[in-house]
Design a protein around this motif. Structure first.
Motif, PDB file in Angstrom:
ATOM      1  N   TYR A 120      70.201  32.405 -34.381  1.00 33.29           N
ATOM      2  CA  TYR A 120      70.654  32.783 -33.039  1.00 33.29           C
ATOM      3  C   TYR A 120      71.679  31.771 -32.512  1.00 33.29           C
ATOM      4  O   TYR A 120      72.744  32.148 -32.021  1.00 33.29           O
ATOM      5  N   LEU A 121      71.347  30.475 -32.604  1.00 29.63           N
ATOM      6  CA  LEU A 121      72.257  29.441 -32.105  1.00 29.63           C
ATOM      7  C   LEU A 121      73.555  29.386 -32.907  1.00 29.63           C
ATOM      8  O   LEU A 121      74.621  29.137 -32.353  1.00 29.63           O
ATOM      9  N   TYR A 122      73.461  29.635 -34.193  1.00 24.03           N
ATOM     10  CA  TYR A 122      74.668  29.643 -35.022  1.00 24.03           C
ATOM     11  C   TYR A 122      75.557  30.828 -34.650  1.00 24.03           C
ATOM     12  O   TYR A 122      76.777  30.698 -34.562  1.00 24.03           O
ATOM     13  N   GLU A 123      74.948  31.965 -34.402  1.00 25.80           N
ATOM     14  CA  GLU A 123      75.705  33.167 -34.032  1.00 25.80           C
ATOM     15  C   GLU A 123      76.361  33.010 -32.663  1.00 25.80           C
ATOM     16  O   GLU A 123      77.513  33.376 -32.478  1.00 25.80           O
ATOM     17  N   LYS A 124      75.634  32.454 -31.698  1.00 28.72           N
ATOM     18  CA  LYS A 124      76.137  32.338 -30.326  1.00 28.72           C
ATOM     19  C   LYS A 124      77.072  31.150 -30.117  1.00 28.72           C
ATOM     20  O   LYS A 124      78.068  31.264 -29.424  1.00 28.72           O
ATOM     21  N   LYS A 125      76.728  29.998 -30.689  1.00 29.90           N
ATOM     22  CA  LYS A 125      77.466  28.766 -30.381  1.00 29.90           C
ATOM     23  C   LYS A 125      78.071  28.079 -31.599  1.00 29.90           C
ATOM     24  O   LYS A 125      78.639  26.996 -31.476  1.00 29.90           O
ATOM     25  N   LYS A 126      77.894  28.669 -32.776  1.00 27.99           N
ATOM     26  CA  LYS A 126      78.350  28.056 -34.037  1.00 27.99           C
ATOM     27  C   LYS A 126      77.772  26.652 -34.209  1.00 27.99           C
ATOM     28  O   LYS A 126      78.395  25.753 -34.740  1.00 27.99           O
ATOM     29  N   ASP A 127      76.530  26.467 -33.741  1.00 28.08           N
ATOM     30  CA  ASP A 127      75.830  25.187 -33.832  1.00 28.08           C
ATOM     31  C   ASP A 127      74.985  25.163 -35.103  1.00 28.08           C
ATOM     32  O   ASP A 127      74.093  25.992 -35.278  1.00 28.08           O
ATOM     33  N   ILE A 128      75.255  24.192 -35.985  1.00 24.87           N
ATOM     34  CA  ILE A 128      74.565  24.133 -37.273  1.00 24.87           C
ATOM     35  C   ILE A 128      73.376  23.163 -37.280  1.00 24.87           C
ATOM     36  O   ILE A 128      72.696  23.035 -38.278  1.00 24.87           O
ATOM     37  N   LYS A 129      73.122  22.520 -36.163  1.00 26.53           N
ATOM     38  CA  LYS A 129      72.064  21.502 -36.129  1.00 26.53           C
ATOM     39  C   LYS A 129      70.683  22.084 -36.441  1.00 26.53           C
ATOM     40  O   LYS A 129      69.956  21.553 -37.277  1.00 26.53           O
ATOM     41  N   VAL A 130      70.306  23.157 -35.757  1.00 27.51           N
ATOM     42  CA  VAL A 130      68.971  23.718 -35.948  1.00 27.51           C
ATOM     43  C   VAL A 130      68.866  24.376 -37.323  1.00 27.51           C
ATOM     44  O   VAL A 130      67.808  24.346 -37.950  1.00 27.51           O
ATOM     45  N   LEU A 131      69.968  24.942 -37.815  1.00 22.64           N
ATOM     46  CA  LEU A 131      69.981  25.500 -39.170  1.00 22.64           C
ATOM     47  C   LEU A 131      69.708  24.398 -40.193  1.00 22.64           C
ATOM     48  O   LEU A 131      68.958  24.590 -41.153  1.00 22.64           O
ATOM     49  N   SER A 132      70.272  23.233 -39.964  1.00 26.81           N
ATOM     50  CA  SER A 132      70.036  22.082 -40.845  1.00 26.81           C
ATOM     51  C   SER A 132      68.589  21.612 -40.752  1.00 26.81           C
ATOM     52  O   SER A 132      67.965  21.284 -41.765  1.00 26.81           O
ATOM     53  N   LEU A 133      68.042  21.574 -39.530  1.00 24.28           N
ATOM     54  CA  LEU A 133      66.630  21.198 -39.348  1.00 24.28           C
ATOM     55  C   LEU A 133      65.708  22.170 -40.080  1.00 24.28           C
ATOM     56  O   LEU A 133      64.767  21.756 -40.749  1.00 24.28           O
ATOM     57  N   ALA A 134      65.994  23.470 -39.947  1.00 25.39           N
ATOM     58  CA  ALA A 134      65.162  24.489 -40.595  1.00 25.39           C
ATOM     59  C   ALA A 134      65.236  24.359 -42.112  1.00 25.39           C
ATOM     60  O   ALA A 134      64.215  24.470 -42.802  1.00 25.39           O
ATOM     61  N   SER A 135      66.424  24.107 -42.640  1.00 26.39           N
ATOM     62  CA  SER A 135      66.583  23.949 -44.090  1.00 26.39           C
ATOM     63  C   SER A 135      65.810  22.733 -44.584  1.00 26.39           C
ATOM     64  O   SER A 135      65.118  22.793 -45.606  1.00 26.39           O
ATOM     65  N   GLY A 136      65.922  21.625 -43.862  1.00 22.52           N
ATOM     66  CA  GLY A 136      65.181  20.423 -44.240  1.00 22.52           C
ATOM     67  C   GLY A 136      63.682  20.631 -44.179  1.00 22.52           C
ATOM     68  O   GLY A 136      62.934  20.175 -45.055  1.00 22.52           O
ATOM     69  N   SER A 137      63.206  21.351 -43.170  1.00 20.16           N
ATOM     70  CA  SER A 137      61.776  21.636 -43.050  1.00 20.16           C
ATOM     71  C   SER A 137      61.287  22.523 -44.191  1.00 20.16           C
ATOM     72  O   SER A 137      60.184  22.335 -44.705  1.00 20.16           O
ATOM     73  N   PHE A 138      62.118  23.486 -44.611  1.00 21.31           N
ATOM     74  CA  PHE A 138      61.752  24.337 -45.739  1.00 21.31           C
ATOM     75  C   PHE A 138      61.631  23.509 -47.021  1.00 21.31           C
ATOM     76  O   PHE A 138      60.675  23.650 -47.776  1.00 21.31           O
ATOM     77  N   PHE A 139      62.606  22.613 -47.256  1.00 18.93           N
ATOM     78  CA  PHE A 139      62.531  21.745 -48.435  1.00 18.93           C
ATOM     79  C   PHE A 139      61.285  20.869 -48.378  1.00 18.93           C
ATOM     80  O   PHE A 139      60.671  20.592 -49.402  1.00 18.93           O
ATOM     81  N   HIS A 140      60.910  20.430 -47.179  1.00 21.86           N
ATOM     82  CA  HIS A 140      59.707  19.612 -47.023  1.00 21.86           C
ATOM     83  C   HIS A 140      58.478  20.372 -47.522  1.00 21.86           C
ATOM     84  O   HIS A 140      57.647  19.807 -48.237  1.00 21.86           O
ATOM     85  N   LEU A 141      58.363  21.647 -47.143  1.00 25.24           N
ATOM     86  CA  LEU A 141      57.218  22.447 -47.588  1.00 25.24           C
ATOM     87  C   LEU A 141      57.197  22.585 -49.105  1.00 25.24           C
ATOM     88  O   LEU A 141      56.130  22.533 -49.728  1.00 25.24           O
ATOM     89  N   MET A 142      58.369  22.735 -49.703  1.00 23.22           N
ATOM     90  CA  MET A 142      58.441  22.856 -51.166  1.00 23.22           C
ATOM     91  C   MET A 142      58.059  21.517 -51.826  1.00 23.22           C
ATOM     92  O   MET A 142      57.333  21.494 -52.811  1.00 23.22           O
ATOM     93  N   GLU A 143      58.547  20.411 -51.269  1.00 26.80           N
ATOM     94  CA  GLU A 143      58.233  19.098 -51.837  1.00 26.80           C
ATOM     95  C   GLU A 143      56.754  18.751 -51.675  1.00 26.80           C
ATOM     96  O   GLU A 143      56.192  18.037 -52.506  1.00 26.80           O
ATOM     97  N   ASP A 144      56.128  19.247 -50.621  1.00 26.21           N
ATOM     98  CA  ASP A 144      54.684  19.041 -50.429  1.00 26.21           C
ATOM     99  C   ASP A 144      53.842  20.025 -51.230  1.00 26.21           C
ATOM    100  O   ASP A 144      52.621  19.970 -51.178  1.00 26.21           O
ATOM    101  N   GLN A 145      54.495  20.929 -51.942  1.00 25.65           N
ATOM    102  CA  GLN A 145      53.819  21.956 -52.749  1.00 25.65           C
ATOM    103  C   GLN A 145      52.800  22.724 -51.908  1.00 25.65           C
ATOM    104  O   GLN A 145      51.646  22.917 -52.302  1.00 25.65           O
TER     105      GLN A 145
END
Length: 176
Positions: free
Chosen positions: A78-103
């Motif tokens: 939503y934020l990327y579509e409205k404001k072209k803000d990549i910060k939360v997209l980066s946070l979400a990607s990092g959080s997803f990798f965290h779940l994978m690294e924690d198995q």
């Protein structure tokens, strides 16, 4: 929490994928990706092991779920579509990798919460709250090699390589 493991491995995967998908570097901010790689532990460890230790007795609760990551990702879109803000997209990607690294797939009751019930599994540790912080503090001054040392060492190595790459790129090869 594997500080260097989560940050280093996540950044390593990101920069590795960046060689094959160059556009990835324009839609992910590495600084927020690194924060996102720690975000589930930054939220869950204090909540589940200290503040609400007697209730949860677990450091992997709400932000170690797919629901959390998907919610963060939808907000990011939503934020990327409205404001072209990549910060939360980066946070979400990092959080997803965290779940994978924690198995987290090995703990489906947490990963798929609340689909498999409202309760989180209890931790196998025999200490909670302030005791958890005390044990964590004691362990930080004790040298030991364990299975969890591998991602930490790998993460430190990746961080050093990325830092050297950045320094050489930033200051040039002849200015050292």
């Amino acid at each position: 929490m594997l500080l260097f493991g989560h940050i280093g491995v996540t950044l390593g995967i990101f920069f590795g994928l960046g060689f094959f998908i160059p556009r990835l570097k324009t839609i992910i901010d590495p600084r927020y990706l690194a924060i996102g790689a720690l975000l589930p532990d930054l939220i869950d460890k204090p909540l589940g092991m200290v503040i609400f230790a007697s209730t949860f007795e677990n450091g992997r609760i709400i932000s170690h779920t797919l629901l959390f990551v998907l919610s963060l990702f939808l907000m990011a879109l939503y934020l990327y579509e409205k404001k072209k803000d990549i910060k939360v997209l980066s946070l979400a990607s990092g959080s997803f990798f965290h779940l994978m690294e924690d198995q987290m797939w090995a703990t489906p009751k947490t990963l798929l919460w609340p689909l498999l019930g409202w309760n989180f599994p209890k931790s196998q540790t025999d200490f909670n709250g302030i005791e958890y912080l005390t044990k964590l503090f004691e362990k930080s001054f004790t040298f030991h090699i364990s299975f969890s040392s591998v991602p930490e060492i790998l993460g430190m190595g990746i961080i050093v390589i990325l830092a050297l790459h950045w320094l050489i790129k930033e200051f040039g090869q002849n200015k050292f």
